[in-house]
Scaffold this motif. Structure first.
Motif, PDB file in Angstrom:
ATOM      1  N   ARG A  93       0.810  -1.222   0.000  1.00 63.87           N
ATOM      2  CA  ARG A  93       0.000   0.000   0.000  1.00 63.87           C
ATOM      3  C   ARG A  93       0.839   1.264   0.000  1.00 63.87           C
ATOM      4  N   ASP A 167     -13.276   3.127  -3.950  1.00 64.83           N
ATOM      5  CA  ASP A 167     -12.505   4.368  -4.074  1.00 64.83           C
ATOM      6  C   ASP A 167     -12.025   4.462  -5.514  1.00 64.83           C
ATOM      7  N   ARG A 192      -9.342   9.946   2.802  1.00 72.17           N
ATOM      8  CA  ARG A 192      -8.720   9.467   4.040  1.00 72.17           C
ATOM      9  C   ARG A 192      -8.179  10.665   4.792  1.00 72.17           C
ATOM     10  N   ASP A 220      -9.005  -4.200   5.492  1.00 72.51           N
ATOM     11  CA  ASP A 220      -8.100  -4.159   6.645  1.00 72.51           C
ATOM     12  C   ASP A 220      -8.934  -3.863   7.890  1.00 72.51           C
ATOM     13  N   SER A 221      -9.109  -2.599   8.240  1.00 73.15           N
ATOM     14  CA  SER A 221      -9.939  -2.277   9.414  1.00 73.15           C
ATOM     15  C   SER A 221     -11.424  -2.460   9.109  1.00 73.15           C
ATOM     16  N   GLY A 222     -11.772  -2.504   7.825  1.00 70.72           N
ATOM     17  CA  GLY A 222     -13.174  -2.650   7.417  1.00 70.72           C
ATOM     18  C   GLY A 222     -13.867  -1.314   7.195  1.00 70.72           C
ATOM     19  N   GLY A 223     -13.199  -0.223   7.573  1.00 69.81           N
ATOM     20  CA  GLY A 223     -13.811   1.114   7.473  1.00 69.81           C
ATOM     21  C   GLY A 223     -14.276   1.446   6.060  1.00 69.81           C
ATOM     22  N   THR A 224     -13.429   1.204   5.083  1.00 67.29           N
ATOM     23  CA  THR A 224     -13.759   1.550   3.686  1.00 67.29           C
ATOM     24  C   THR A 224     -15.062   0.875   3.262  1.00 67.29           C
TER      25      THR A 224
HETATM   26  C1  R5P Z   1      -7.019   1.087  -0.357  1.00 66.62           C
HETATM   27  O1  R5P Z   1      -6.577   1.695  -1.317  1.00 66.62           O
HETATM   28  C2  R5P Z   1      -7.318  -0.379  -0.403  1.00 66.62           C
HETATM   29  O2  R5P Z   1      -7.706  -0.785  -1.699  1.00 66.62           O
HETATM   30  C3  R5P Z   1      -8.410  -0.757   0.584  1.00 66.62           C
HETATM   31  O3  R5P Z   1      -9.601  -0.071   0.238  1.00 66.62           O
HETATM   32  C4  R5P Z   1      -8.015  -0.389   1.999  1.00 66.62           C
HETATM   33  O4  R5P Z   1      -6.737  -0.908   2.291  1.00 66.62           O
HETATM   34  C5  R5P Z   1      -9.026  -0.929   2.995  1.00 66.62           C
HETATM   35  O5  R5P Z   1      -8.646  -0.525   4.272  1.00 66.62           O
HETATM   36  P1  R5P Z   1      -9.691  -0.452   5.462  1.00 66.62           P
HETATM   37  O6  R5P Z   1     -10.452  -1.744   5.479  1.00 66.62           O
HETATM   38  O7  R5P Z   1      -8.827  -0.258   6.687  1.00 66.62           O
HETATM   39  O8  R5P Z   1     -10.570   0.736   5.228  1.00 66.62           O
END
Ligand code: R5P
Length: 310
Positions: A93, A167, A192, A220-224
């Motif tokens: 990333r 995104d 972000r 990852d955290s699931g927030g997105t």
């Molecule tokens: C970001 O560019 C990645 O494609 C994922 O959307 C991101 O890593 C997801 O992270 P999280 O689940 O913490 O929001």
């Protein structure tokens, strides 16, 4: 051709080994009491083409070091050539400087893998395709899209579908699934404000009354995903299904998904999450083993890997 596994995802390695009808090389990976990793290959591999399977998943630093030491041990054991099979390519990333005075970990990790002695890399859904250019050795980037496409066709019966990029960076990935399913595309305008926090600013496209399929490379955290699903529902979406290749699932993300309005989250087993998601009803895991196994077979036989995605 021989297969060697690191410790990060032995379940996946065993499935790949079963698919290829080729047993895993006898090796031991141990730690000294200060945490240093020690690798020993317990059989002759001189002159063999070796595929070492290891995801750079949590604990990322240990798993990365294990991968590097495996490659080094193989090189010093006179393997003919070494392919690093990295189903989840961690550290990807940080692929550019988004703010001044930061590192570009994707480039550093690419250098480390090549310097350790890998001749080729196989990975799945790289965070950004251009990371292939960080290497001066061949990189085969496999896609989970066909696996996801088959699952959507089998499980989601409505025709009123739309693919969603969570995104702008995910547009190409969502468009690929949309093309496969012959459905349209909408894009979430995500910002972000800080690392680890995400905010939905807008949705580009009409999702009213539609069954939405969000596609992403990493959860990852699931927030997105959770924020995107809430915004889609607010805009009148009927249902939200999510397809993500790499289930990083940190900080209790699986519970966030459980409580969200996401009907179903489908992830693959590039990261071993079996224990974590066992009791979460709206998370399903699909195996990537046949895809990776088939790619290994084709590389080994010098036949086309890209034909897998035609
Ligand atoms: C970001 O560019 C990645 O494609 C994922 O959307 C991101 O890593 C997801 O992270 P999280 O689940 O913490 O929001």
């Amino acid at each position: 051709m021989k297969l060697l596994t690191g410790n990060s995802n032995k379940n996946l390695s065993q499935k790949i080994s079963k698919f290829l009808k080729n047993r895993l090389v006898n090796s031991s990976i141990r730690k000294f009491s200060d945490g240093e990793i020690y690798i020993e290959i317990n059989e002759n591999i001189r002159g063999n083409s070796i595929f070492v399977i290891q995801s750079v998943s949590s604990p990322a630093n240990d798993n990365l070091m294990e991968l590097l030491l495996c490659i080094d041990a193989l090189k010093r054991s006179s393997a003919k050539n070494i392919t690093a099979v990295i189903p989840y390519f961690g550290y990807a990333r940080q692929d550019r400087k988004v703010v001044p005075r930061t590192s570009i970990s994707a480039k550093l990790v690419s250098n480390l893998i090549a310097k350790a002695g890998a001749d080729r890399v196989v990975t799945v859904d790289l965070h950004a395709g251009q990371i292939q250019g960080f290497f001066d050795i061949p990189v085969d980037n496999l896609f989970a899209t066909p696996i996801f496409g088959r699952h959507v066709r089998k499980k989601i019966k409505t025709k009123n579908l739309i693919c969603i990029a969570p995104d702008v960076g995910g547009t190409e990935r969502a468009r690929a699934l949309g093309k496969l399913l012959n459905v349209g595309l909408a894009i979430v305008d995500k910002r972000r404000p800080k690392a680890g926090q995400s905010q939905v600013m807008n949705i580009i496209g009409d999702v009213r009354g539609k069954t939405c399929i969000i596609v992403d490379d990493i959860i990852d955290s699931g927030g997105t995903i959770v924020n995107a699903a809430a915004a889609l529902k607010k805009r009148g979406a009927k249902d939200v299904h999510v397809y993500v290749t790499h289930g990083v699932l940190s900080g209790g993300a699986e519970n966030k998904i459980k409580k969200s309005n996401i009907k179903n989250l489908v992830i693959t087993d590039t990261i071993d999450n079996a224990a974590k998601v066992k009791n979460i009803k709206n998370i399903e895991v699909l195996t990537i083993s046949n895809l990776v196994g088939e790619a290994i077979k084709r590389i080994s036989n010098s036949t086309s890997v890209s034909d897998l995605f035609k």
